[in-house]
Design an enzyme around this catalytic site. Structure first.
Site, mmCIF file in Angstrom:
data_model
loop_
_atom_site.group_PDB
_atom_site.id
_atom_site.type_symbol
_atom_site.label_atom_id
_atom_site.label_comp_id
_atom_site.label_asym_id
_atom_site.label_seq_id
_atom_site.Cartn_x
_atom_site.Cartn_y
_atom_site.Cartn_z
ATOM 1 C CE1 TYR A 5 -3.995 2.093 0.735
ATOM 2 C CE2 TYR A 5 -2.632 3.119 2.427
ATOM 3 C CZ TYR A 5 -3.778 3.117 1.657
ATOM 4 O OH TYR A 5 -4.705 4.116 1.790
ATOM 5 C CE LYS B 295 -3.615 4.871 -1.527
ATOM 6 N NZ LYS B 295 -4.667 5.422 -2.399
HETATM 7 P P1 NAP Z 1 -13.367 2.245 0.734
HETATM 8 O O1 NAP Z 1 -14.395 2.635 1.740
HETATM 9 O O2 NAP Z 1 -12.833 0.846 0.746
HETATM 10 O O3 NAP Z 1 -13.914 2.626 -0.725
HETATM 11 C C1 NAP Z 1 -13.153 2.350 -1.878
HETATM 12 C C2 NAP Z 1 -14.077 2.317 -3.082
HETATM 13 O O4 NAP Z 1 -13.284 1.973 -4.241
HETATM 14 C C3 NAP Z 1 -15.169 1.264 -2.961
HETATM 15 O O5 NAP Z 1 -16.385 1.763 -3.456
HETATM 16 C C4 NAP Z 1 -14.627 0.134 -3.831
HETATM 17 O O6 NAP Z 1 -15.630 -0.708 -4.384
HETATM 18 C C5 NAP Z 1 -13.941 0.921 -4.927
HETATM 19 N N1 NAP Z 1 -13.009 0.092 -5.673
HETATM 20 C C6 NAP Z 1 -12.233 -0.922 -5.211
HETATM 21 N N2 NAP Z 1 -11.553 -1.474 -6.216
HETATM 22 C C7 NAP Z 1 -11.887 -0.801 -7.342
HETATM 23 C C8 NAP Z 1 -11.518 -0.911 -8.703
HETATM 24 N N3 NAP Z 1 -10.665 -1.851 -9.141
HETATM 25 N N4 NAP Z 1 -12.054 -0.051 -9.606
HETATM 26 C C9 NAP Z 1 -12.946 0.877 -9.200
HETATM 27 N N5 NAP Z 1 -13.351 1.028 -7.933
HETATM 28 C C10 NAP Z 1 -12.824 0.194 -7.005
HETATM 29 O O7 NAP Z 1 -12.056 3.170 0.868
HETATM 30 P P2 NAP Z 1 -11.892 4.650 1.474
HETATM 31 O O8 NAP Z 1 -11.470 4.542 2.889
HETATM 32 O O9 NAP Z 1 -13.064 5.503 1.105
HETATM 33 O O10 NAP Z 1 -10.602 5.121 0.657
HETATM 34 C C11 NAP Z 1 -10.689 5.861 -0.554
HETATM 35 C C12 NAP Z 1 -9.276 6.249 -0.968
HETATM 36 O O11 NAP Z 1 -8.652 7.002 0.087
HETATM 37 C C13 NAP Z 1 -8.368 5.050 -1.226
HETATM 38 O O12 NAP Z 1 -7.496 5.332 -2.295
HETATM 39 C C14 NAP Z 1 -7.569 4.940 0.061
HETATM 40 O O13 NAP Z 1 -6.342 4.300 -0.148
HETATM 41 C C15 NAP Z 1 -7.416 6.404 0.421
HETATM 42 N N6 NAP Z 1 -7.131 6.639 1.843
HETATM 43 C C16 NAP Z 1 -8.000 6.236 2.820
HETATM 44 C C17 NAP Z 1 -7.689 6.502 4.144
HETATM 45 C C18 NAP Z 1 -8.581 6.105 5.269
HETATM 46 O O14 NAP Z 1 -8.174 6.305 6.431
HETATM 47 N N7 NAP Z 1 -9.773 5.588 5.013
HETATM 48 C C19 NAP Z 1 -6.491 7.162 4.466
HETATM 49 C C20 NAP Z 1 -5.632 7.546 3.448
HETATM 50 C C21 NAP Z 1 -5.961 7.285 2.133
HETATM 51 P P3 NAP Z 1 -16.076 -2.038 -3.562
HETATM 52 O O15 NAP Z 1 -16.942 -1.522 -2.465
HETATM 53 O O16 NAP Z 1 -16.814 -2.876 -4.535
HETATM 54 O O17 NAP Z 1 -14.802 -2.680 -3.088
#
Ligand code: NAP
Length: 250
Positions: A158, A162
């Site tokens: 990861y 990133k």
């Molecule tokens: P999340 O709740 O897991 O949502 C991710 C979304 O992306 C889901 O709707 C998922 O669909 C979709 N997805 C997964 N694989 C995909 C693909 N191959 N093509 C298109 N869509 C896809 O994640 P989140 O926490 O909102 O995170 C969003 C972004 O922020 C990510 O890049 C993550 O790395 C980044 N981020 C998050 C955090 C945190 O603390 N949450 C911190 C830093 C960065 P499904 O539901 O079908 O899997």
């Protein structure tokens, strides 16, 4: 007096948000729509994407898209241009985790995370840049992470993905500046979503103890930073990483 921040700043813009079906991507879609943009909510889960699009006010659509597959991305971009006329803003938000210590990390876990989190950004930029270059305007915003700069045990795949986004962002910022396209990243810290709900309680508390502002971020905290970078107000900002992390890394 010059108005400092414009209301409804994204009126007449079209934005494509990957992974827009839930979590941070959903909040970004809602915030961009509230600022006046029409949305293509793209997600591998098209039912979730459609639910979000149905709730948005201004003729937004859903797009079925697996960001790791170039053909799927190209089709999604074409559908967006066909239905909404253009793409002004691309938000590369889709991302996954497959955590594990290096010694136990399988090649599949490495490949899946790199394919979606990093190659997915490459695929989407490549497809969306064409209509942006034609229009001689565009905004690309990719969601990185504090882990991309600080690293994290158990997240080698990861963190590499990133960190890769940051190099990609800076290179594209230089490549595309002459076409009036800005390219920036947002690096969230610890944000309360389904992705972080999966963490064991001990790991959550350890993360929280590193946040000077003393609370997890919300998806809306991240979304507001994206709206700013997408707006005309950020027209002189490119190649930058905006940290939204409550002070977790400075
Ligand atoms: P999340 O709740 O897991 O949502 C991710 C979304 O992306 C889901 O709707 C998922 O669909 C979709 N997805 C997964 N694989 C995909 C693909 N191959 N093509 C298109 N869509 C896809 O994640 P989140 O926490 O909102 O995170 C969003 C972004 O922020 C990510 O890049 C993550 O790395 C980044 N981020 C998050 C955090 C945190 O603390 N949450 C911190 C830093 C960065 P499904 O539901 O079908 O899997």
């Amino acid at each position: 007096m010059e108005q400092i921040l414009s209301d409804r700043r994204l009126r007449d813009s079209v934005a494509l948000v990957t992974g827009g079906g839930r979590g941070i991507g959903r909040a970004i879609s809602e915030a961009l729509a509230a600022a006046g943009a029409r949305l293509a909510v793209a997600d591998i889960d098209v039912v979730a994407a459609q639910e979000v699009a149905d709730e948005l006010p201004n003729g937004s659509i859903s797009v079925q898209m697996d960001v790791s597959r170039p053909v799927s991305v190209q089709e999604g971009v074409e559908r967006t241009v066909e239905r909404l006329g253009r793409i002004d803003i691309l938000v590369n938000n889709a991302g996954i985790t497959r955590d594990g210590l290096l010694m136990r990390m399988s090649e599949d876990d490495w490949d899946a995370v790199l394919d979606i989190n990093l190659k997915g950004v490459f695929n989407c930029c490549k497809a969306a840049v064409r209509p942006m270059i034609k229009a001689r305007r565009g905004r690309i915003i990719s969601i990185s992470s504090v882990v991309g700069t600080n690293g994290n045990p158990g997240q080698a795949n990861y963190a590499a993905s990133k960190a890769g986004i940051l190099g990609l962002t800076r290179s594209l910022a230089r490549e595309l500046a002459g076409r009036n396209i800005t390219v920036n990243a947002v690096a969230p810290g610890f944000i309360a979503t389904e992705m972080t709900d999966k963490l064991p309680e001990g790991a959550r508390q350890a993360m929280l103890s590193q946040v000077p502002l003393g609370r997890p971020g919300t998806p809306q905290d991240v979304a507001r930073a994206v709206v700013f970078l997408a707006s005309e107000d950020a027209s002189y900002i490119t190649g930058q990483v905006l940290a939204v992390n409550g002070g977790m890394a400075m």
